[in-house]
Design a protein around this motif. Structure first.
Motif, PDB file in Angstrom:
ATOM      1  N   VAL A  96     -18.859 -33.376   2.378  1.00 17.79           N
ATOM      2  CA  VAL A  96     -19.389 -33.927   0.436  1.00 17.79           C
ATOM      3  C   VAL A  96     -20.081 -33.579   0.216  1.00 17.79           C
ATOM      4  CG1 VAL A  96     -18.906 -35.509  -0.421  1.00 17.79           C
ATOM      5  CG2 VAL A  96     -17.603 -35.899   1.334  1.00 17.79           C
ATOM      6  N   ILE A  97     -20.256 -32.609  -0.465  1.00 22.55           N
ATOM      7  CA  ILE A  97     -21.796 -31.965  -1.480  1.00 22.55           C
ATOM      8  C   ILE A  97     -21.878 -32.556  -2.579  1.00 22.55           C
ATOM      9  CG2 ILE A  97     -22.186 -30.088  -2.729  1.00 22.55           C
ATOM     10  CD1 ILE A  97     -22.066 -29.193   0.593  1.00 22.55           C
ATOM     11  N   PRO A  98     -23.209 -33.641  -2.375  1.00 27.00           N
ATOM     12  CA  PRO A  98     -23.942 -34.633  -3.446  1.00 27.00           C
ATOM     13  C   PRO A  98     -23.351 -33.599  -4.954  1.00 27.00           C
ATOM     14  CG  PRO A  98     -25.239 -34.081  -1.755  1.00 27.00           C
ATOM     15  CD  PRO A  98     -24.212 -33.276  -1.594  1.00 27.00           C
ATOM     16  N   HIS A  99     -23.714 -32.453  -5.193  1.00 31.22           N
ATOM     17  CA  HIS A  99     -23.515 -32.754  -7.253  1.00 31.22           C
ATOM     18  C   HIS A  99     -21.842 -32.303  -6.792  1.00 31.22           C
ATOM     19  CE1 HIS A  99     -22.797 -27.947  -5.455  1.00 31.22           C
ATOM     20  NE2 HIS A  99     -22.330 -27.798  -6.415  1.00 31.22           N
ATOM     21  N   ARG A 100     -21.291 -31.744  -5.438  1.00 25.10           N
ATOM     22  CA  ARG A 100     -20.263 -32.374  -6.570  1.00 25.10           C
ATOM     23  C   ARG A 100     -19.316 -33.229  -6.810  1.00 25.10           C
ATOM     24  NH1 ARG A 100     -15.924 -29.090  -3.045  1.00 25.10           N
ATOM     25  NH2 ARG A 100     -15.096 -29.889  -4.084  1.00 25.10           N
ATOM     26  N   HIS A 148     -19.781 -44.671  -5.217  1.00 22.39           N
ATOM     27  CA  HIS A 148     -20.399 -43.692  -4.623  1.00 22.39           C
ATOM     28  C   HIS A 148     -19.599 -42.654  -3.046  1.00 22.39           C
ATOM     29  CE1 HIS A 148     -23.922 -42.019  -1.686  1.00 22.39           C
ATOM     30  NE2 HIS A 148     -23.321 -40.908  -2.271  1.00 22.39           N
ATOM     31  N   SER A 149     -18.955 -43.807  -2.409  1.00 18.81           N
ATOM     32  CA  SER A 149     -18.548 -43.959  -1.001  1.00 18.81           C
ATOM     33  C   SER A 149     -16.753 -43.577  -1.654  1.00 18.81           C
ATOM     34  CB  SER A 149     -18.643 -45.005  -0.737  1.00 18.81           C
ATOM     35  OG  SER A 149     -20.129 -45.421   0.054  1.00 18.81           O
ATOM     36  N   TYR A 150     -16.546 -44.392  -2.583  1.00 10.26           N
ATOM     37  CA  TYR A 150     -14.581 -44.038  -2.688  1.00 10.26           C
ATOM     38  C   TYR A 150     -14.392 -41.990  -3.085  1.00 10.26           C
ATOM     39  CZ  TYR A 150     -10.576 -44.874  -5.496  1.00 10.26           C
ATOM     40  OH  TYR A 150      -8.927 -43.867  -5.911  1.00 10.26           O
ATOM     41  N   THR A 151     -15.612 -41.868  -4.030  1.00 15.72           N
ATOM     42  CA  THR A 151     -15.507 -40.282  -4.401  1.00 15.72           C
ATOM     43  C   THR A 151     -15.678 -39.758  -3.971  1.00 15.72           C
ATOM     44  OG1 THR A 151     -16.763 -41.392  -7.192  1.00 15.72           O
ATOM     45  CG2 THR A 151     -16.996 -38.858  -6.088  1.00 15.72           C
ATOM     46  N   ALA A 152     -17.219 -39.825  -2.728  1.00 12.79           N
ATOM     47  CA  ALA A 152     -16.741 -39.128  -1.337  1.00 12.79           C
ATOM     48  C   ALA A 152     -15.931 -39.199  -0.860  1.00 12.79           C
ATOM     49  CB  ALA A 152     -17.847 -39.859  -0.589  1.00 12.79           C
ATOM     50  N   ASP A 153     -14.718 -40.110  -0.548  1.00  8.46           N
ATOM     51  CA  ASP A 153     -13.288 -40.430  -0.447  1.00  8.46           C
ATOM     52  C   ASP A 153     -12.653 -39.783  -0.432  1.00  8.46           C
ATOM     53  OD1 ASP A 153     -14.931 -42.016   2.088  1.00  8.46           O
ATOM     54  OD2 ASP A 153     -13.856 -43.932   0.963  1.00  8.46           O
ATOM     55  N   ALA A 185     -15.274 -48.380   2.210  1.00  6.55           N
ATOM     56  CA  ALA A 185     -15.082 -47.260   2.110  1.00  6.55           C
ATOM     57  C   ALA A 185     -16.173 -45.990   2.133  1.00  6.55           C
ATOM     58  CB  ALA A 185     -15.582 -46.589   0.333  1.00  6.55           C
ATOM     59  N   GLY A 186     -16.486 -44.618   2.728  1.00  5.31           N
ATOM     60  CA  GLY A 186     -17.318 -43.743   3.162  1.00  5.31           C
ATOM     61  C   GLY A 186     -16.941 -43.111   4.237  1.00  5.31           C
ATOM     62  N   ASN A 187     -17.397 -41.768   4.432  1.00  5.27           N
ATOM     63  CA  ASN A 187     -16.816 -40.438   5.753  1.00  5.27           C
ATOM     64  C   ASN A 187     -17.928 -40.007   6.310  1.00  5.27           C
ATOM     65  OD1 ASN A 187     -16.919 -38.338   3.986  1.00  5.27           O
ATOM     66  ND2 ASN A 187     -15.751 -39.801   2.619  1.00  5.27           N
ATOM     67  N   PRO A 188     -17.653 -39.816   7.376  1.00  4.81           N
ATOM     68  CA  PRO A 188     -18.692 -38.422   7.599  1.00  4.81           C
ATOM     69  C   PRO A 188     -19.261 -37.778   7.257  1.00  4.81           C
ATOM     70  CG  PRO A 188     -16.828 -38.971   9.378  1.00  4.81           C
ATOM     71  CD  PRO A 188     -16.465 -39.505   8.335  1.00  4.81           C
ATOM     72  N   GLY A 189     -18.184 -37.214   6.332  1.00  3.95           N
ATOM     73  CA  GLY A 189     -18.685 -36.061   5.344  1.00  3.95           C
ATOM     74  C   GLY A 189     -19.680 -35.648   4.116  1.00  3.95           C
ATOM     75  N   MET A 190     -20.266 -37.650   4.334  1.00  3.43           N
ATOM     76  CA  MET A 190     -21.506 -38.035   3.695  1.00  3.43           C
ATOM     77  C   MET A 190     -22.631 -37.886   3.914  1.00  3.43           C
ATOM     78  SD  MET A 190     -20.046 -40.893   2.248  1.00  3.43           S
ATOM     79  CE  MET A 190     -21.396 -41.869   0.937  1.00  3.43           C
ATOM     80  N   ALA A 191     -22.512 -37.572   5.579  1.00  2.00           N
ATOM     81  CA  ALA A 191     -23.264 -37.217   6.278  1.00  2.00           C
ATOM     82  C   ALA A 191     -24.572 -36.346   5.684  1.00  2.00           C
ATOM     83  CB  ALA A 191     -23.878 -37.413   7.448  1.00  2.00           C
ATOM     84  N   SER A 232     -20.918 -36.027  -8.001  1.00  2.00           N
ATOM     85  CA  SER A 232     -21.316 -36.155  -8.697  1.00  2.00           C
ATOM     86  C   SER A 232     -20.308 -35.785 -10.402  1.00  2.00           C
ATOM     87  CB  SER A 232     -22.879 -35.723  -9.203  1.00  2.00           C
ATOM     88  OG  SER A 232     -24.048 -36.681  -9.061  1.00  2.00           O
ATOM     89  N   HIS A 233     -20.094 -34.665 -10.580  1.00  2.00           N
ATOM     90  CA  HIS A 233     -18.902 -33.910 -11.250  1.00  2.00           C
ATOM     91  C   HIS A 233     -17.825 -34.279 -10.968  1.00  2.00           C
ATOM     92  CE1 HIS A 233     -21.555 -29.997 -10.790  1.00  2.00           C
ATOM     93  NE2 HIS A 233     -22.437 -30.731 -11.985  1.00  2.00           N
ATOM     94  N   ALA A 234     -17.277 -35.560  -9.717  1.00  2.00           N
ATOM     95  CA  ALA A 234     -16.549 -36.135 -10.114  1.00  2.00           C
ATOM     96  C   ALA A 234     -16.328 -37.091 -10.433  1.00  2.00           C
ATOM     97  CB  ALA A 234     -15.387 -35.781  -8.558  1.00  2.00           C
ATOM     98  N   LEU A 235     -17.353 -38.042 -10.932  1.00  2.38           N
ATOM     99  CA  LEU A 235     -17.378 -39.199 -11.428  1.00  2.38           C
ATOM    100  C   LEU A 235     -16.537 -39.237 -12.187  1.00  2.38           C
ATOM    101  CD1 LEU A 235     -21.487 -40.099 -10.025  1.00  2.38           C
ATOM    102  CD2 LEU A 235     -19.506 -40.540  -8.908  1.00  2.38           C
ATOM    103  N   PRO A 236     -16.788 -38.118 -13.122  1.00  8.21           N
ATOM    104  CA  PRO A 236     -16.282 -39.155 -14.603  1.00  8.21           C
ATOM    105  C   PRO A 236     -14.298 -38.899 -14.408  1.00  8.21           C
ATOM    106  CG  PRO A 236     -18.181 -36.991 -15.145  1.00  8.21           C
ATOM    107  CD  PRO A 236     -17.031 -37.041 -13.484  1.00  8.21           C
ATOM    108  N   LYS A 237     -13.534 -38.440 -13.470  1.00  5.08           N
ATOM    109  CA  LYS A 237     -12.826 -38.514 -13.397  1.00  5.08           C
ATOM    110  C   LYS A 237     -12.000 -39.813 -12.203  1.00  5.08           C
ATOM    111  CE  LYS A 237     -10.804 -33.465 -13.818  1.00  5.08           C
ATOM    112  NZ  LYS A 237      -9.939 -32.460 -13.669  1.00  5.08           N
ATOM    113  N   THR A 238     -13.406 -40.059 -11.209  1.00  2.00           N
ATOM    114  CA  THR A 238     -12.828 -41.293 -10.351  1.00  2.00           C
ATOM    115  C   THR A 238     -13.316 -42.766 -11.504  1.00  2.00           C
ATOM    116  OG1 THR A 238     -13.767 -39.603  -8.778  1.00  2.00           O
ATOM    117  CG2 THR A 238     -13.953 -42.142  -8.397  1.00  2.00           C
ATOM    118  N   LEU A 239     -13.808 -42.632 -11.992  1.00  2.00           N
ATOM    119  CA  LEU A 239     -14.682 -43.603 -13.318  1.00  2.00           C
ATOM    120  C   LEU A 239     -13.209 -43.648 -13.968  1.00  2.00           C
ATOM    121  CD1 LEU A 239     -18.060 -43.483 -13.936  1.00  2.00           C
ATOM    122  CD2 LEU A 239     -17.210 -45.451 -13.480  1.00  2.00           C
ATOM    123  N   LYS A 240     -12.725 -42.890 -14.919  1.00  2.00           N
ATOM    124  CA  LYS A 240     -11.389 -42.883 -15.744  1.00  2.00           C
ATOM    125  C   LYS A 240     -10.667 -43.324 -14.233  1.00  2.00           C
ATOM    126  CE  LYS A 240      -9.715 -42.130 -19.063  1.00  2.00           C
ATOM    127  NZ  LYS A 240      -9.854 -42.279 -20.330  1.00  2.00           N
TER     128      LYS A 240
END
Length: 274
Positions: A256-260, A242-247, A203-209, A262-270
């Motif tokens: 992929v903005i880092p604080h965004r 981390h990478s899957y949420t970024a994807d 997982a992961g993408n160029p937007g994470m750079a 983080s804010h998406a993590l609760p939904k991804t974990l669910k």
């Protein structure tokens, strides 16, 4: 090399039992952020909070305290030069991060040495960013276990002595075992060297750079370490999350903005834990 996909992790994600409280989900201590790079500590602490840590404390330069309180009221914050408070927090934490935005000056070196001298045996320690550079100077004696380092490839070159062109999985694994480290080597398909095995995150993408992405990873890893008993599984789950949420974000956003993230993590974990 073991390839890590969503299916590999389907039985690993931490569950949140009905009979639980904030202590159930771990106490994370993050030592990060000098006067110039305070955002690194805030990003790491934000990721720890949003990935589900029960209690998060950021030890940082006092100039950053107001910003932490304004942007992340869920986290506790202290002056990282308050040795009595830092000593108490080191003793109570379930996972400790040191290094994001810490710098490499005398103050940073002193805090790093104090942490190495006072971290309880068996408390997982994640070394990232500036603390990797401090460790690479070879002036610090690292005997603590377990220790996790999270370098990008140039940081790994400075720490291991392995030139970028020679960073092949077998060579990296040999050095990780020699140094007695768990290594999360960040690049387009991040590799994890842990307990004599090699894992590759699919997982992961160029937007994470973008700046702050690694700081965000450290906070997620600390939370997963608190909640997943097997350390290798915790590192795999945290890095994949981390990478899957970024994807998911990259499906609609070019960056992929880092604080965004983080804010998406609760939904991804669910979603992943279902």
């Amino acid at each position: 090399m073991i390839e890590i996909t969503k299916d590999y992790l389907k039985d690993i994600w931490p569950k949140r039992p009905l009979n639980s409280h904030k202590g159930t989900f771990g106490r994370v201590l993050i030592i990060a952020g000098n006067q110039q790079f305070g955002g690194a500590g805030i990003l790491s602490a934000t990721a720890a909070v949003y990935s589900g840590a029960g209690l998060v404390t950021l030890a940082t330069d006092p100039i950053n305290i107001s910003a932490v309180r304004a942007s992340l009221p869920e986290a506790m914050v202290i002056d990282y030069q308050s040795r009595d408070m830092l000593l108490q927090l080191l003793g109570n934490a379930n996972a400790i991060v040191i290094g994001p935005g810490l710098g490499t000056d005398e103050t940073a070196s002193s805090i790093f040495q104090f942490t190495l001298d006072n971290i309880p045996a068996s408390t997982p320690l994640i070394i990232d960013g500036s603390a990797i550079d401090l460790l690479a100077t070879k002036t610090f004696k690292l005997e603590h276990q377990p220790t996790i380092v999270t370098p990008h490839q140039m940081e790994w070159q400075r720490l291991s002595g392995i030139k970028l062109a020679e960073q092949q999985p077998a060579t990296n694994q040999k050095l990780a075992e020699k140094l007695n480290l768990h290594v999360v080597l960040k690049h387009p398909e991040t590799e994890i060297y842990s307990n004599q095995k090699i894992y590759q995150i699919k997982a992961g993408n160029p937007g994470m750079a973008t700046g702050g992405m690694g700081d965000t990873l450290t906070g997620i890893l600390a939370t997963m370490i608190c909640q997943i008993p097997n350390l290798s599984n915790a590192l795999i789950a945290g890095t994949y999350l981390h990478s899957y949420t970024a994807d998911l974000i990259y499906q609609t956003d070019a960056v992929v903005i880092p604080h965004r993230l983080s804010h998406a993590l609760p939904k991804t974990l669910k979603k992943l834990a279902q």
